[in-house]
Design a protein around this motif. Structure first.
Motif, short mmCIF file in Angstrom:
data_model
loop_
_atom_site.label_atom_id
_atom_site.label_comp_id
_atom_site.label_asym_id
_atom_site.label_seq_id
_atom_site.Cartn_x
_atom_site.Cartn_y
_atom_site.Cartn_z
N ILE A 44 0.84 -1.20 0.00
CA ILE A 44 0.00 0.00 0.00
C ILE A 44 0.87 1.25 0.00
O ILE A 44 0.60 2.22 -0.72
N SER A 88 0.47 -1.70 -6.61
CA SER A 88 -0.48 -1.26 -5.58
C SER A 88 -1.33 -2.39 -5.01
O SER A 88 -1.57 -2.44 -3.82
N SER A 134 -4.51 -2.74 -5.44
CA SER A 134 -5.82 -2.21 -5.04
C SER A 134 -6.53 -1.64 -6.26
O SER A 134 -5.96 -0.86 -7.02
N PRO A 174 -5.82 -5.22 -8.66
CA PRO A 174 -5.65 -6.36 -7.75
C PRO A 174 -5.49 -7.70 -8.45
O PRO A 174 -5.01 -8.65 -7.85
N SER A 226 -1.79 -8.69 -4.74
CA SER A 226 -3.19 -8.37 -4.47
C SER A 226 -3.46 -8.43 -2.98
O SER A 226 -3.18 -9.44 -2.32
N ILE A 227 -4.02 -7.34 -2.44
CA ILE A 227 -4.34 -7.30 -1.01
C ILE A 227 -5.39 -8.36 -0.67
O ILE A 227 -5.31 -9.03 0.37
N SER A 228 -6.38 -8.53 -1.55
CA SER A 228 -7.45 -9.50 -1.30
C SER A 228 -6.91 -10.92 -1.20
O SER A 228 -7.37 -11.71 -0.36
N SER A 288 -5.17 3.50 5.94
CA SER A 288 -5.61 2.38 5.10
C SER A 288 -5.21 1.04 5.69
O SER A 288 -6.01 0.09 5.72
N ASN A 298 -13.17 -7.35 0.72
CA ASN A 298 -12.51 -8.05 1.82
C ASN A 298 -13.51 -8.55 2.85
O ASN A 298 -13.30 -9.58 3.49
#
Length: 424
Positions: A63, A107, A109, A147, A152-154, A273, A332
């Motif tokens: 992030i 990123s 996101s 993402p 990927s954050i997820s 965030s 999420n």
């Protein structure tokens, strides 16, 4: 009433009432624990255990890298993407797709991607005479590549719940992401020639080389990150740390687009965030503990298998559930709520957890462009000052492409599993 059912009912009621998702999960979990006779101390214990994982270090670092990139480096990526695409009709839309893919390689996101890339390309497209709704649709749908292309954050959140390898998940999402990018590019080129959209002014070879030379440091970022992860040179968290450090050095000392004041503001925004995501991940462990202890996953599996016995139909129903929830809830939150519930069902039908992770996340990425809670579409519509309905109508070709990719991931396991197996 079953404690797991209480969590789901309360979570939906509180979320739709406008309460922040992390508070909704926390309150629902504590009410369910009191009802079932669980000690409330377990909330703090499970929340701490949920956040006490070295693999989650990559979330704040990716992030941070993405936020630093948004301070000027993204413009370099857009300029570089314009070099091979500038002399085709509708090139600004194609540049938006390619720039979103490059930005997404840092990123992780969708919202950050549409804000950073779409914030610059949507006004440019409108100024060049593009249809406003198409401009917004292109930027909003291209943000799905953010993402979908690793990191990927997820997927990190999914990995924390299922104890799946983050590195393998990142490898598995690469093929669907590249195919999606190619299809999006093909559609923008087709639309450009069909609508006779303008081309960018002609540039000389010398000017193109100058642009590439100026953008080389920005282009190295996704190459370095993906190379480190796919090459097995370092862990995902170490690659995230390198990307954040690299972004800071390039932004401060090479491009000089970041001042000390900007850096402090970026760190502040990143902290907010990260705090929202990490408390959600921590509380998800507590809610998952209650859901699993209540035997709700087993009851859900029995209910599903009593209705259908075909793996094909089970996968179809899972997709429909995720797509509907994607229209109503943040991504999420869907992972936190549904993945623990479906794990027993997925395992009983022999569905690979890597494949299920990619399937789950592509569903919620599509949810980013489906009203009424399609966050990418909302951000894009705000940037372009258009109505949500008009923008979504222009999104339909991109939406159909995304659904085809989803079906390939769902029913062709090799599509997602070949690369992790090959690189292993």
């Amino acid at each position: 009433m079953n404690a797991g059912v209480i969590i789901f009912v309360l979570l939906l009621v509180l979320a739709f009432a406008g309460l922040p998702i992390y508070l909704s999960i926390g309150i629902a979990t504590m009410v369910a624990m009191i009802h079932a006779g669980f000690p409330l101390e377990a909330v703090a214990q499970k929340t701490f255990l949920g956040m006490n994982s070295a693999s989650l270090l990559c979330i704040p670092l990716f992030i941070l890298a993405g936020n630093i990139m948004a301070q000027g480096i993204t413009q370099k990526l857009i300029a570089a993407a314009n070099v091979p695409l500038g002399r085709v009709r509708g090139s600004l839309a194609s540049v938006t797709v390619l720039s979103s893919a490059l930005f997404g390689a840092i990123s992780g996101s969708a919202v950050a991607t549409v804000a950073a890339v779409g914030g610059m390309t949507v006004p440019a497209m409108e100024e060049a005479g593009y249809d406003k709704n198409y401009s917004v649709a292109c930027a909003s749908c291209s943000s799905l590549l953010g993402p979908m292309i690793p990191p990927s954050i997820s997927l990190v959140v999914y990995a924390s719940l299922t104890e799946t390898s983050i590195q393998k998940l990142f490898m598995a999402t690469a093929a669907p992401a590249v195919l999606c990018m190619v299809c999006f590019l093909a559609y923008t080129l087709y639309y450009g020639y069909k609508m006779k959209l303008p081309m960018q002014p002609k540039t000389t070879t010398k000017e193109k080389l100058h642009i590439l030379k100026d953008s080389i440091w920005a282009l190295f970022m996704p190459i370095i990150v993906l190379g480190l992860i796919f090459g097995g040179i370092c862990t995902v968290s170490e690659a995230a740390a390198i990307s954040a450090l690299y972004a800071a050095i390039v932004g401060i000392f090479i491009y000089r687009t970041i001042s000390l004041k900007n850096l402090m503001e970026t760190l502040y925004e990143t902290t907010i965030s990260v705090a929202a995501i990490m408390i959600l991940v921590g509380l998800s462990k507590a809610s998952a503990y209650v859901v699993i202890s209540s035997q709700l996953p087993q009851l859900f599996m029995q209910a599903m298998t009593s209705v259908v016995s075909s793996k094909f139909m089970v996968l179809l129903i899972i997709n429909v559930i995720f797509l509907i929830l994607g229209c109503l809830m943040e991504g999420n939150c869907i992972i936190v709520m549904m993945v623990p519930l479906m794990l027993s069902l997925v395992n009983s039908f022999g569905i690979d957890l890597i494949q299920f992770g990619i399937l789950t996340c592509i569903n919620i990425y599509i949810g980013c462009i489906t009203p009424p809670v399609g966050v990418s579409l909302l951000v894009g519509a705000k940037i372009g000052n258009v109505t949500l309905g008009g923008a979504f109508k222009s999104c339909l070709p991109f939406f159909i492409i995304s659904l085809v990719i989803l079906l390939m991931v769902t029913y062709i396991p090799f599509f997602t599993l070949w690369l992790p197996g090959f690189l292993a």
